[in-house]
Design a protein around this motif. Structure first.
Motif, PDB file in Angstrom:
ATOM      1  N   ASP A 145       0.860  -1.189   0.000  1.00 16.76           N
ATOM      2  CA  ASP A 145       0.000   0.000   0.000  1.00 16.76           C
ATOM      3  C   ASP A 145       0.889   1.230   0.000  1.00 16.76           C
ATOM      4  OD1 ASP A 145      -1.954   1.869   0.224  1.00 16.76           O
ATOM      5  OD2 ASP A 145      -2.478   1.421   2.306  1.00 16.76           O
ATOM      6  N   VAL A 146       0.852   1.982  -1.094  1.00 14.13           N
ATOM      7  CA  VAL A 146       1.648   3.209  -1.213  1.00 14.13           C
ATOM      8  C   VAL A 146       0.728   4.390  -0.913  1.00 14.13           C
ATOM      9  CG1 VAL A 146       3.172   4.567  -2.671  1.00 14.13           C
ATOM     10  CG2 VAL A 146       3.050   2.095  -2.978  1.00 14.13           C
ATOM     11  N   SER A 147       1.029   5.133   0.145  1.00 15.09           N
ATOM     12  CA  SER A 147       0.168   6.246   0.556  1.00 15.09           C
ATOM     13  C   SER A 147       0.999   7.511   0.705  1.00 15.09           C
ATOM     14  CB  SER A 147      -0.527   5.910   1.884  1.00 15.09           C
ATOM     15  OG  SER A 147       0.431   5.714   2.909  1.00 15.09           O
ATOM     16  N   GLY A 148       0.298   8.615   0.920  1.00  9.46           N
ATOM     17  CA  GLY A 148       0.977   9.889   1.102  1.00  9.46           C
ATOM     18  C   GLY A 148       1.081  10.673  -0.189  1.00  9.46           C
ATOM     19  N   LYS A 149       2.191  11.358  -0.357  1.00  9.46           N
ATOM     20  CA  LYS A 149       2.336  12.311  -1.461  1.00  9.46           C
ATOM     21  C   LYS A 149       2.954  11.637  -2.687  1.00  9.46           C
ATOM     22  CE  LYS A 149       2.888  16.585  -0.394  1.00  9.46           C
ATOM     23  NZ  LYS A 149       3.407  17.915  -0.007  1.00  9.46           N
ATOM     24  N   VAL A 150       2.163  10.750  -3.289  1.00 12.06           N
ATOM     25  CA  VAL A 150       2.495  10.152  -4.581  1.00 12.06           C
ATOM     26  C   VAL A 150       1.343  10.450  -5.539  1.00 12.06           C
ATOM     27  CG1 VAL A 150       3.983   8.322  -3.674  1.00 12.06           C
ATOM     28  CG2 VAL A 150       1.525   7.946  -3.805  1.00 12.06           C
ATOM     29  N   ARG A 151       1.591  10.267  -6.808  1.00 10.91           N
ATOM     30  CA  ARG A 151       0.585  10.650  -7.797  1.00 10.91           C
ATOM     31  C   ARG A 151      -0.610   9.706  -7.831  1.00 10.91           C
ATOM     32  NH1 ARG A 151       2.806  14.672 -10.722  1.00 10.91           N
ATOM     33  NH2 ARG A 151       5.080  14.820 -10.747  1.00 10.91           N
ATOM     34  N   ARG A 152      -0.401   8.412  -7.588  1.00 12.34           N
ATOM     35  CA  ARG A 152      -1.508   7.449  -7.600  1.00 12.34           C
ATOM     36  C   ARG A 152      -1.431   6.575  -6.353  1.00 12.34           C
ATOM     37  NH1 ARG A 152       0.374   6.959 -12.880  1.00 12.34           N
ATOM     38  NH2 ARG A 152       1.328   4.939 -12.370  1.00 12.34           N
ATOM     39  N   LEU A 157       7.303   3.204  -5.533  1.00 14.31           N
ATOM     40  CA  LEU A 157       7.071   4.618  -5.846  1.00 14.31           C
ATOM     41  C   LEU A 157       6.854   4.814  -7.343  1.00 14.31           C
ATOM     42  CD1 LEU A 157       9.733   6.322  -3.549  1.00 14.31           C
ATOM     43  CD2 LEU A 157       7.308   5.890  -3.085  1.00 14.31           C
ATOM     44  N   SER A 158       7.614   4.092  -8.151  1.00 12.28           N
ATOM     45  CA  SER A 158       7.441   4.190  -9.599  1.00 12.28           C
ATOM     46  C   SER A 158       6.079   3.662 -10.024  1.00 12.28           C
ATOM     47  CB  SER A 158       8.554   3.414 -10.304  1.00 12.28           C
ATOM     48  OG  SER A 158       8.372   3.424 -11.705  1.00 12.28           O
ATOM     49  N   ALA A 159       5.611   2.543  -9.417  1.00  9.76           N
ATOM     50  CA  ALA A 159       4.299   2.002  -9.754  1.00  9.76           C
ATOM     51  C   ALA A 159       3.176   2.941  -9.348  1.00  9.76           C
ATOM     52  CB  ALA A 159       4.110   0.638  -9.074  1.00  9.76           C
ATOM     53  N   ALA A 160       3.404   3.761  -8.322  1.00  6.19           N
ATOM     54  CA  ALA A 160       2.394   4.719  -7.867  1.00  6.19           C
ATOM     55  C   ALA A 160       2.471   6.041  -8.602  1.00  6.19           C
ATOM     56  CB  ALA A 160       2.543   4.964  -6.364  1.00  6.19           C
ATOM     57  N   GLY A 161       3.234   6.113  -9.680  1.00  8.54           N
ATOM     58  CA  GLY A 161       3.298   7.337 -10.478  1.00  8.54           C
ATOM     59  C   GLY A 161       4.401   8.288 -10.095  1.00  8.54           C
ATOM     60  N   GLY A 162       5.193   7.923  -9.089  1.00  5.50           N
ATOM     61  CA  GLY A 162       6.281   8.787  -8.663  1.00  5.50           C
ATOM     62  C   GLY A 162       5.890   9.697  -7.517  1.00  5.50           C
ATOM     63  N   VAL A 163       6.900  10.255  -6.871  1.00  9.11           N
ATOM     64  CA  VAL A 163       6.682  11.163  -5.741  1.00  9.11           C
ATOM     65  C   VAL A 163       6.257  12.530  -6.265  1.00  9.11           C
ATOM     66  CG1 VAL A 163       7.787  12.251  -3.751  1.00  9.11           C
ATOM     67  CG2 VAL A 163       8.384   9.907  -4.389  1.00  9.11           C
ATOM     68  N   ARG A 164       5.286  13.121  -5.580  1.00  9.88           N
ATOM     69  CA  ARG A 164       4.814  14.447  -6.002  1.00  9.88           C
ATOM     70  C   ARG A 164       5.840  15.508  -5.651  1.00  9.88           C
ATOM     71  NH1 ARG A 164      -0.775  15.205  -3.296  1.00  9.88           N
ATOM     72  NH2 ARG A 164      -0.484  17.255  -4.254  1.00  9.88           N
ATOM     73  N   GLU A 165       5.820  16.585  -6.418  1.00 11.52           N
ATOM     74  CA  GLU A 165       6.794  17.662  -6.245  1.00 11.52           C
ATOM     75  C   GLU A 165       6.655  18.282  -4.855  1.00 11.52           C
ATOM     76  OE1 GLU A 165       8.084  21.837  -8.470  1.00 11.52           O
ATOM     77  OE2 GLU A 165       6.455  20.603  -9.240  1.00 11.52           O
ATOM     78  N   GLY A 166       7.776  18.459  -4.201  1.00  7.71           N
ATOM     79  CA  GLY A 166       7.780  19.073  -2.880  1.00  7.71           C
ATOM     80  C   GLY A 166       7.673  18.099  -1.732  1.00  7.71           C
ATOM     81  N   ALA A 167       7.483  16.799  -2.003  1.00  4.76           N
ATOM     82  CA  ALA A 167       7.351  15.817  -0.924  1.00  4.76           C
ATOM     83  C   ALA A 167       8.712  15.569  -0.276  1.00  4.76           C
ATOM     84  CB  ALA A 167       6.786  14.509  -1.469  1.00  4.76           C
ATOM     85  N   LEU A 190      -1.610  14.291   4.972  1.00  7.89           N
ATOM     86  CA  LEU A 190      -2.338  13.142   5.503  1.00  7.89           C
ATOM     87  C   LEU A 190      -2.316  11.997   4.490  1.00  7.89           C
ATOM     88  CD1 LEU A 190      -5.411  15.039   6.989  1.00  7.89           C
ATOM     89  CD2 LEU A 190      -3.488  14.063   8.259  1.00  7.89           C
ATOM     90  N   PRO A 191      -2.345  10.753   4.943  1.00 12.54           N
ATOM     91  CA  PRO A 191      -2.282   9.620   4.005  1.00 12.54           C
ATOM     92  C   PRO A 191      -3.489   9.562   3.085  1.00 12.54           C
ATOM     93  CG  PRO A 191      -2.821   8.867   6.229  1.00 12.54           C
ATOM     94  CD  PRO A 191      -2.438  10.300   6.348  1.00 12.54           C
ATOM     95  N   GLY A 192      -3.210   9.447   1.791  1.00 11.90           N
ATOM     96  CA  GLY A 192      -4.277   9.301   0.801  1.00 11.90           C
ATOM     97  C   GLY A 192      -4.992  10.593   0.460  1.00 11.90           C
ATOM     98  N   VAL A 193      -4.516  11.740   0.943  1.00 11.66           N
ATOM     99  CA  VAL A 193      -5.174  13.027   0.673  1.00 11.66           C
ATOM    100  C   VAL A 193      -4.351  13.785  -0.354  1.00 11.66           C
ATOM    101  CG1 VAL A 193      -5.966  15.210   1.638  1.00 11.66           C
ATOM    102  CG2 VAL A 193      -6.192  13.111   2.973  1.00 11.66           C
ATOM    103  N   GLY A 194      -4.937  14.008  -1.530  1.00 17.37           N
ATOM    104  CA  GLY A 194      -4.316  14.812  -2.563  1.00 17.37           C
ATOM    105  C   GLY A 194      -4.942  16.193  -2.616  1.00 17.37           C
ATOM    106  N   PRO A 195      -4.557  16.990  -3.592  1.00 15.18           N
ATOM    107  CA  PRO A 195      -5.092  18.364  -3.664  1.00 15.18           C
ATOM    108  C   PRO A 195      -6.598  18.416  -3.864  1.00 15.18           C
ATOM    109  CG  PRO A 195      -3.808  17.804  -5.627  1.00 15.18           C
ATOM    110  CD  PRO A 195      -3.560  16.731  -4.640  1.00 15.18           C
TER     111      PRO A 195
END
Length: 226
Positions: free
Chosen positions: A86-93, A109-119, A179-184
């Motif tokens: 389970d990949v959570s936090g500031k990733v794209r997917r 991290l690669s499977a989840a779309g990569g780390v979001r900018e600023g994480a 927060l885990p699983g919370v995006g913009p």
């Protein structure tokens, strides 16, 4: 017959023809209506088996047996040679990822779309080998990291410091995104609900925010306050 009934030869001949025709018609009718034996089709059991599901040769030898359900991998378990993380936090997917056994944090991290900018990923060991069923948390505050250190290398953390939960009544979009699983998008939904209802009177009101289901609410509940 001619002397007794007083029939002319022509009339007698016509009557004879009629009687002969009636006799032929009756014989034909009874012959066509006689019962006939009907032969059953061959290999009824095989035809029925093919129509149901096409068993193999071993099944065709026992027509009385009932084929059971197909046996496959149990629900919720990874197939042989794979792991589920389970990949959570500031990733794209964020979410569940199926990876080959022996994969590392960098692969998740690669499977989840990569780390979001600023994480913040300074404490994330990307070379660590993953195990089935663990969680990789990216860019979360120290108090939000799962027990077992899935995001920091596998060591169990010590007692949590006096880190305050995120306030639903004053948090910004950037603070909610930690927060885990919370995006913009979801962070904006949380703020929109706060604006529309004049704040949060309890954490349970998060259930009414669009995009937060039971599982995500269970993850967020210990990390926030009204």
């Amino acid at each position: 017959m001619q002397l007794r009934c007083g029939l002319e030869p022509r009339a007698l001949a016509a009557l004879t023809v009629v009687l002969v025709g009636a006799a032929v018609f009756a014989a034909t009718h009874f012959w066509s209506a006689r019962p006939e034996a009907v032969r059953a089709p061959d290999r009824v059991a095989e035809a029925a088996a093919v129509q149901v599901g096409g068993p193999g040769p071993a099944d065709a030898q026992s027509p009385g047996s009932v084929p059971g359900p197909a046996v496959g991998p149990q629900a919720g378990t990874a197939p042989p040679g794979q792991i589920v993380v389970d990949v959570s936090g500031k990733v794209r997917r964020p979410g569940i990822q199926h990876l080959p056994a022996g994969s590392r944090v960098a692969d998740a991290l690669s499977a989840a779309g990569g780390v979001r900018e600023g994480a913040e990923v300074t404490g994330l060991n990307r070379a660590r080998v993953l195990t089935d069923g663990e969680q990789v948390a990216v860019g979360l505050p120290a108090a939000a990291l799962p027990v077992g250190g899935a995001g920091t290398g596998g060591a169990a953390p010590g007692p949590a410091g006096p880190t305050a939960p995120v306030s639903l009544g004053t948090a910004t979009v950037e603070q909610l995104e930690t927060l885990p699983g919370v995006g913009p998008v979801l962070a904006q939904h949380i703020i929109d609900y706060r604006t529309e209802h004049g704040g949060y009177r309890s954490v349970d009101e998060l259930r009414e925010v669009d995009g937060i289901g039971d599982r995500r609410f269970a993850d967020l509940r210990p990390l926030v306050r009204p």
